[in-house]
Design a protein around this motif. Structure first.
Motif, mmCIF file in Angstrom:
data_model
loop_
_atom_site.group_PDB
_atom_site.id
_atom_site.type_symbol
_atom_site.label_atom_id
_atom_site.label_comp_id
_atom_site.label_asym_id
_atom_site.label_seq_id
_atom_site.Cartn_x
_atom_site.Cartn_y
_atom_site.Cartn_z
ATOM 1 N N ARG A 262 46.103 -8.861 -17.572
ATOM 2 C CA ARG A 262 45.373 -8.177 -18.654
ATOM 3 C C ARG A 262 44.856 -6.791 -18.271
ATOM 4 O O ARG A 262 44.966 -5.859 -19.072
ATOM 5 N N PRO B 233 38.344 -13.743 -13.309
ATOM 6 C CA PRO B 233 38.660 -15.107 -13.755
ATOM 7 C C PRO B 233 39.645 -15.155 -14.930
ATOM 8 O O PRO B 233 40.404 -16.107 -15.059
ATOM 9 N N ASP B 234 39.641 -14.142 -15.785
ATOM 10 C CA ASP B 234 40.523 -14.159 -16.959
ATOM 11 C C ASP B 234 41.583 -13.067 -16.887
ATOM 12 O O ASP B 234 42.116 -12.645 -17.906
ATOM 13 N N THR C 240 41.886 -19.995 -7.270
ATOM 14 C CA THR C 240 40.984 -20.218 -8.417
ATOM 15 C C THR C 240 39.656 -20.803 -7.949
ATOM 16 O O THR C 240 38.631 -20.657 -8.627
ATOM 17 N N VAL D 257 47.281 -14.249 -17.612
ATOM 18 C CA VAL D 257 47.742 -15.250 -18.570
ATOM 19 C C VAL D 257 49.082 -15.735 -18.040
ATOM 20 O O VAL D 257 49.974 -14.922 -17.782
#
Lengths: 94, 287
Positions: free
Chosen positions: A29, A12-13, A49, A16
């Motif tokens: 990341r 989910p993260d 998403t 960026v």
């Protein structure tokens, strides 16, 4: 019978995003790599998403907002993009 | 090492050790007006060593090394010892600096706003910055621009300006000879002469500035100004940065903010006078 391959975002993260005019920059990341992408990659990532989807489902969702032409061709194109995005580590087979 | 010197340039401190006195004597003269480093812990050590045991005495030949070094760096003549020391400092910054996003770019400041210029060697960015530094702008640096990762401000790194070939005569006509170092002939890049920045650039080397314009100068072409798209700017600046990858996400955030906030132009020019006129006009129109 063909089995549809499902894809999901790489966490989910994991990404960026930063829009620079017509281009979208993605900082990944887990790998520390920066990718420069243009349409339809941001739109495909946007649909993922919500959760894992197959190429056909992505096309059906995108077709509600964009004129994609013949469905079979659109599915083939999205599958090709998903394969490239998988190779880059931006998405994974679910 | 037998001889050593401490230098502070902008936010970076260096200890330069040398097997010979001569390169450090040149450095001491040219950096005489810089604030003294306290001789304590420094960011980097540069070492100028003999390339082989006998090369300290017989046809002296310098191998540049330090905290960071390149194993296959070509040895240099002792006559080019000053250049070797400057290259050694550049090497440490390029390979080891992590506190800021480091861009291979020159920068000058006026009214708290910075003009940043980047391009390949020979593009004219260094000469242009040096000339502007003699004409009412504050020279922040001719080689590296340091971008604060949190605030996006630019930090000065006003080391000696490395003038090459034709640029030497151009600046010799503008700057007093007392600020010029010895002429080094026959280097890998031709003739080189170092210029001490004006006193204000040295005194204010702790003073940051907000980046307000980015230029990609290109010497030797018909005068022209073109806007450069953000995607191209980003790509070219990642290529111009030696530590973008190493900094990870903070580097990404700093660079994207810079690209979004700072208007960018490609600037072609045939002479320094032409370029300065174009720069001043662009600067006056920037907002």
């Amino acid at each position: 019978m063909t089995v549809s391959l499902y894809y999901r975002q790489d966490g989910p993260d994991a990404l960026v995003a930063c829009a620079l005019e017509e281009m979208l920059l993605l900082y990944h990341r887990p790998s520390g790599q920066t990718h420069m992408v243009i349409s339809p990659v941001p739109e495909i990532l946007g649909e993922l998403t919500a959760g894992p989807l197959a190429a056909g489902e992505i096309v059906d969702r995108l077709a509600q907002r964009y004129e994609l032409g013949a469905r079979d061709q659109a599915v083939g194109a999205v599958e090709a993009h998903l394969a490239e995005m998988t190779a880059l580590g931006l998405v994974r087979a679910a | 090492m037998r001889h050593s010197l401490f230098l502070k340039i902008g936010p970076a401190t260096f200890r330069i050790g040398s097997a010979w006195r001569q390169p450090l004597d040149h450095l001491k003269t040219l950096y005489a007006d810089y604030p003294a480093a306290d001789g304590g812990i420094t960011d980097f050590t540069v070492r100028l060593e003999p390339s082989a045991f006998l090369r300290r005495w017989v046809r002296p030949s310098i191998f540049i090394t330090g905290d960071h070094g390149l194993a296959d760096a070509a040895p240099m003549s002792l006559d080019h010892g000053l250049l070797a020391a400057e290259m050694g400092m550049n090497l440490q910054m390029a390979l080891g600096w992590r506190r800021h996003l480091l861009l291979h770019a020159s920068s000058v400041e006026k009214d708290g706003r910075a003009l940043v210029m980047t391009g390949e060697s020979g593009s004219g960015k260094s000469t242009l910055a040096a000339q502007l530094g003699e004409r009412g702008w504050r020279l922040m640096g001719d080689e590296f621009a340091l971008l604060d990762l949190l605030t996006g401000e630019l930090l000065p790194f006003p080391r000696l300006v490395s003038l090459k070939n034709g640029a030497i005569g151009v600046l010799a006509a503008e700057a007093p000879s007392a600020r010029l170092g010895p002429l080094l002939t026959g280097t890998a890049k031709g003739d080189i002469c170092h210029l001490v920045p004006r006193a204000d650039a040295i005194v204010r080397m702790g003073e940051r500035a907000r980046p307000s314009m980015l230029l990609f100068p290109r010497f030797g072409h018909e005068a022209a100004v073109r806007p450069v798209g953000q995607g191209e700017v980003f790509m070219r600046l990642t290529q111009a940065s030696t530590n973008y990858v190493a900094l990870g996400e903070p580097g990404f955030a700093a660079l994207t903010r810079f690209v979004q906030a700072v208007p960018s132009h490609a600037l072609d020019f045939r002479s320094g006078e032409e370029a300065i006129d174009m720069v001043e006009r662009l600067w006056a129109m920037r907002e």
